[in-house]
Design a protein around this motif. Sequence first.
Motif, PDB file in Angstrom:
ATOM      1  N   LYS A  22       5.545   3.967   7.337  1.00  0.00           N
ATOM      2  CA  LYS A  22       5.879   2.595   6.952  1.00  0.00           C
ATOM      3  C   LYS A  22       5.288   2.201   5.612  1.00  0.00           C
ATOM      4  O   LYS A  22       5.231   1.022   5.272  1.00  0.00           O
ATOM      5  CB  LYS A  22       5.418   1.625   8.039  1.00  0.00           C
ATOM      6  CG  LYS A  22       6.353   1.571   9.243  1.00  0.00           C
ATOM      7  CD  LYS A  22       6.131   0.314  10.050  1.00  0.00           C
ATOM      8  CE  LYS A  22       7.206   0.141  11.108  1.00  0.00           C
ATOM      9  NZ  LYS A  22       7.024  -1.107  11.885  1.00  0.00           N
ATOM     10  N   GLY A  23       4.819   3.167   4.859  1.00  0.00           N
ATOM     11  CA  GLY A  23       4.328   2.872   3.523  1.00  0.00           C
ATOM     12  C   GLY A  23       3.071   2.032   3.511  1.00  0.00           C
ATOM     13  O   GLY A  23       2.083   2.345   4.182  1.00  0.00           O
ATOM     14  N   GLU A  24       3.087   0.933   2.754  1.00  0.00           N
ATOM     15  CA  GLU A  24       1.898   0.115   2.549  1.00  0.00           C
ATOM     16  C   GLU A  24       1.351  -0.473   3.858  1.00  0.00           C
ATOM     17  O   GLU A  24       0.154  -0.677   3.991  1.00  0.00           O
ATOM     18  CB  GLU A  24       2.225  -1.033   1.578  1.00  0.00           C
ATOM     19  CG  GLU A  24       2.621  -0.584   0.185  1.00  0.00           C
ATOM     20  CD  GLU A  24       1.499   0.151  -0.524  1.00  0.00           C
ATOM     21  OE1 GLU A  24       0.320  -0.151  -0.231  1.00  0.00           O
ATOM     22  OE2 GLU A  24       1.786   1.025  -1.342  1.00  0.00           O
ATOM     23  N   ARG A  25       2.200  -0.747   4.806  1.00  0.00           N
ATOM     24  CA  ARG A  25       1.752  -1.325   6.078  1.00  0.00           C
ATOM     25  C   ARG A  25       0.742  -0.416   6.775  1.00  0.00           C
ATOM     26  O   ARG A  25      -0.154  -0.883   7.480  1.00  0.00           O
ATOM     27  CB  ARG A  25       2.955  -1.573   6.990  1.00  0.00           C
ATOM     28  CG  ARG A  25       2.592  -2.228   8.328  1.00  0.00           C
ATOM     29  CD  ARG A  25       3.797  -2.297   9.243  1.00  0.00           C
ATOM     30  NE  ARG A  25       3.450  -2.815  10.560  1.00  0.00           N
ATOM     31  CZ  ARG A  25       3.547  -4.084  10.921  1.00  0.00           C
ATOM     32  NH1 ARG A  25       3.980  -4.976  10.050  1.00  0.00           N
ATOM     33  NH2 ARG A  25       3.225  -4.464  12.133  1.00  0.00           N
ATOM     34  N   PHE A 111      11.137   9.293  -3.295  1.00  0.00           N
ATOM     35  CA  PHE A 111       9.859   8.828  -2.750  1.00  0.00           C
ATOM     36  C   PHE A 111       8.684   9.410  -3.524  1.00  0.00           C
ATOM     37  O   PHE A 111       7.739   8.697  -3.869  1.00  0.00           O
ATOM     38  CB  PHE A 111       9.775   9.212  -1.271  1.00  0.00           C
ATOM     39  CG  PHE A 111       8.407   9.071  -0.670  1.00  0.00           C
ATOM     40  CD1 PHE A 111       7.839   7.822  -0.484  1.00  0.00           C
ATOM     41  CD2 PHE A 111       7.679  10.203  -0.301  1.00  0.00           C
ATOM     42  CE1 PHE A 111       6.567   7.691   0.068  1.00  0.00           C
ATOM     43  CE2 PHE A 111       6.409  10.076   0.252  1.00  0.00           C
ATOM     44  CZ  PHE A 111       5.861   8.825   0.427  1.00  0.00           C
ATOM     45  N   ALA A 116      10.079   4.403  -4.221  1.00  0.00           N
ATOM     46  CA  ALA A 116      10.292   3.813  -2.900  1.00  0.00           C
ATOM     47  C   ALA A 116       8.962   3.820  -2.153  1.00  0.00           C
ATOM     48  O   ALA A 116       8.092   4.662  -2.400  1.00  0.00           O
ATOM     49  CB  ALA A 116      11.346   4.580  -2.112  1.00  0.00           C
ATOM     50  N   GLU A 117       8.808   2.863  -1.252  1.00  0.00           N
ATOM     51  CA  GLU A 117       7.565   2.722  -0.506  1.00  0.00           C
ATOM     52  C   GLU A 117       7.378   3.835   0.510  1.00  0.00           C
ATOM     53  O   GLU A 117       6.261   4.263   0.781  1.00  0.00           O
ATOM     54  CB  GLU A 117       7.546   1.363   0.203  1.00  0.00           C
ATOM     55  CG  GLU A 117       6.238   1.047   0.900  1.00  0.00           C
ATOM     56  CD  GLU A 117       6.246  -0.338   1.512  1.00  0.00           C
ATOM     57  OE1 GLU A 117       5.337  -0.623   2.304  1.00  0.00           O
ATOM     58  OE2 GLU A 117       7.148  -1.132   1.187  1.00  0.00           O
ATOM     59  N   ASN A 118       8.460   4.299   1.084  1.00  0.00           N
ATOM     60  CA  ASN A 118       8.404   5.399   2.051  1.00  0.00           C
ATOM     61  C   ASN A 118       9.739   6.134   2.015  1.00  0.00           C
ATOM     62  O   ASN A 118      10.674   5.737   1.318  1.00  0.00           O
ATOM     63  CB  ASN A 118       8.099   4.881   3.462  1.00  0.00           C
ATOM     64  CG  ASN A 118       8.994   3.717   3.847  1.00  0.00           C
ATOM     65  OD1 ASN A 118      10.214   3.781   3.701  1.00  0.00           O
ATOM     66  ND2 ASN A 118       8.400   2.636   4.333  1.00  0.00           N
ATOM     67  N   GLN A 121      12.880   4.062   3.087  1.00  0.00           N
ATOM     68  CA  GLN A 121      13.408   3.183   2.045  1.00  0.00           C
ATOM     69  C   GLN A 121      14.137   3.994   0.976  1.00  0.00           C
ATOM     70  O   GLN A 121      15.194   3.588   0.484  1.00  0.00           O
ATOM     71  CB  GLN A 121      12.281   2.377   1.408  1.00  0.00           C
ATOM     72  CG  GLN A 121      12.762   1.345   0.406  1.00  0.00           C
ATOM     73  CD  GLN A 121      11.620   0.620  -0.275  1.00  0.00           C
ATOM     74  OE1 GLN A 121      10.748   1.231  -0.887  1.00  0.00           O
ATOM     75  NE2 GLN A 121      11.603  -0.706  -0.153  1.00  0.00           N
ATOM     76  N   TYR A 169       5.728  -1.765  -9.904  1.00  0.00           N
ATOM     77  CA  TYR A 169       5.307  -1.202  -8.619  1.00  0.00           C
ATOM     78  C   TYR A 169       5.078   0.306  -8.728  1.00  0.00           C
ATOM     79  O   TYR A 169       4.087   0.832  -8.228  1.00  0.00           O
ATOM     80  CB  TYR A 169       6.377  -1.496  -7.563  1.00  0.00           C
ATOM     81  CG  TYR A 169       6.184  -0.751  -6.274  1.00  0.00           C
ATOM     82  CD1 TYR A 169       5.243  -1.166  -5.335  1.00  0.00           C
ATOM     83  CD2 TYR A 169       6.955   0.379  -5.987  1.00  0.00           C
ATOM     84  CE1 TYR A 169       5.063  -0.469  -4.147  1.00  0.00           C
ATOM     85  CE2 TYR A 169       6.776   1.075  -4.808  1.00  0.00           C
ATOM     86  CZ  TYR A 169       5.836   0.648  -3.890  1.00  0.00           C
ATOM     87  OH  TYR A 169       5.658   1.352  -2.726  1.00  0.00           O
ATOM     88  N   ARG A 173       1.747   3.832  -8.282  1.00  0.00           N
ATOM     89  CA  ARG A 173       1.890   4.959  -7.371  1.00  0.00           C
ATOM     90  C   ARG A 173       1.871   6.272  -8.145  1.00  0.00           C
ATOM     91  O   ARG A 173       2.366   6.359  -9.266  1.00  0.00           O
ATOM     92  CB  ARG A 173       3.203   4.856  -6.586  1.00  0.00           C
ATOM     93  CG  ARG A 173       3.273   3.617  -5.695  1.00  0.00           C
ATOM     94  CD  ARG A 173       4.603   3.555  -4.982  1.00  0.00           C
ATOM     95  NE  ARG A 173       4.853   4.736  -4.189  1.00  0.00           N
ATOM     96  CZ  ARG A 173       4.432   4.904  -2.939  1.00  0.00           C
ATOM     97  NH1 ARG A 173       3.750   3.949  -2.339  1.00  0.00           N
ATOM     98  NH2 ARG A 173       4.696   6.008  -2.270  1.00  0.00           N
TER      99      ARG A 173
END
Length: 214
Positions: A22-25, A111, A116-118, A121, A169, A173
């Motif tokens: 879920k990436g950043e979560r 990714f 992309a965050e994950n 996505q 963003y 990364r």
Amino acid sequence: MARYIGPVCKLCRREGFKMFLKGERCFTPKCAFERRGFAPGEHGRANAGRGGSERMSDYARQLRAKQTARRTYGILERQFRRYFNVALKKRGLTGLNLLQTLELRLDNVVFRMGFAENRAQARQLVTHGHFLVNGRRTDVPSMLLKPGDKIEVREGSRTKPFFKELPDYAEKRNCAMWLERDVRNLSGRVLRLPERAEIDGNLNEQLIVEYYSR
């Protein structure tokens, strides 16, 4: 296009470690693994902390290694088996060939470039046709790239709010060393095949080979 649409936090809990699906979560207290770090199901809490991995059979360890790889890249069994058969026919180590094939999927490259965050996505962005490969629009997340291929956000997508904010963003990364990235132009290139040290260390390719070689 088949894909897993169930709760992904259960997948991390089942494998016993974070796969950052879920990436950043996953880095926040809201992460389900932080709150319930035991396997899902009726007996998950009861079996927590009992050294389950030490009591696992060889088959169980092989199965878990295969499932971990599948779930990390968001691939269902039939397609994953096909990737293994492709890796088996190539020269060199079958396990490394398999991981390199998985890494060269278009959604994974997006990714790895930090666009992309994950992977989920990244897959959605590719499916919606936001990316060009060597100047041609594609909406196939499983497309396998090769060294020299160029990936970029198509011109018509750059005006959307997500892609306007993406450069700021993406700069936060990291980009994989086997890729080249131009953050401001929202583009990148595959420089070479990834080395084993540049691929997720939680993956055990040897156990995957053993699983399919039974």
